[in-house]
Write a protein that holds these residues in place. Sequence first.
Motif, PDB file in Angstrom:
ATOM      1  N   PRO A  52      -9.507 148.546 -22.020  1.00 41.96           N
ATOM      2  CA  PRO A  52      -8.345 149.463 -22.100  1.00 41.96           C
ATOM      3  C   PRO A  52      -7.204 149.043 -21.409  1.00 41.96           C
ATOM      4  N   LEU A  53      -7.166 147.773 -20.875  1.00 39.45           N
ATOM      5  CA  LEU A  53      -5.965 147.458 -20.038  1.00 39.45           C
ATOM      6  C   LEU A  53      -5.200 146.198 -20.590  1.00 39.45           C
ATOM      7  N   CYS A  54      -5.686 145.780 -21.843  1.00 38.78           N
ATOM      8  CA  CYS A  54      -4.838 144.784 -22.745  1.00 38.78           C
ATOM      9  C   CYS A  54      -4.839 145.110 -24.267  1.00 38.78           C
ATOM     10  N   LYS A  55      -3.963 144.320 -24.839  1.00 35.97           N
ATOM     11  CA  LYS A  55      -4.109 144.263 -26.303  1.00 35.97           C
ATOM     12  C   LYS A  55      -4.899 143.180 -26.890  1.00 35.97           C
ATOM     13  N   LYS A  56      -5.469 142.179 -26.162  1.00 38.99           N
ATOM     14  CA  LYS A  56      -6.198 141.312 -26.551  1.00 38.99           C
ATOM     15  C   LYS A  56      -6.847 140.610 -25.291  1.00 38.99           C
TER      16      LYS A  56
END
Length: 233
Positions: free
Chosen positions: A118-122
């Motif tokens: 949930p904290l990143c795009k990748k």
Amino acid sequence: MFLEWNVRTLQWYADAEEYTGFFRALAAEIAPSIAGVQSLCDLGCGPALFDFEIAPLVRSVECADTSEAALAFVEKRARALGLHNIFPVLADCEYPSGRWDVAFMSFFGSRHLDRYLPLCKKLIAVVSQSSDAALFPEKDRGYVRNTAQNTAKYLDLRGIAYKLVWKRQEFGQPFSSLEEARGYVKLYAPRVCAEEAELFLKQRIVKTGSTAFPWYFPRKKTVGIFFINGGLK
């Protein structure tokens, strides 16, 4: 191996990178997948050796760890290299907060990768699979290491899609002297008697012909590199 970062262990890790180029090769493998990325956070960064290689491709690199010694090493090395986009952050990465284009982890956090999505795009995670030789007597290992194979099973069971790339690279430990090698074995295998430690040293160490690092524990390391889409848009 479990590492408590201090001046000596940080220098050994940096020496291993200087001699083998493990993280340089890793960065070359990963670089095409993060072209144009604005922000990257290395969670559980330790000495952040990957980050120094990847920093020229990223606008901002956060290096997060609970070790003040490791973060001091990162800050000093970044200044020496003239890298102004590396930012050490004192943080417990088991319970991270923040938002980044890329969350990166090497040899950290692989048992529960989904908590970071949930904290990143990748999410890019480097997970050990095997090594062809030990750097210290294995009977002294005090924990069970996770593997890339187990990580893949964990993700499969949860229906989390990923791309997995295997890489095998030399990543042993060089030394400036035999005494330094003895100190290394003693530190990482404190319960091994002197005779066993000396036998291990005799069986494992090789001469390199290098002036800076005339002695070496050779080791090829196999890792799995996981590429996973995160929850941020």
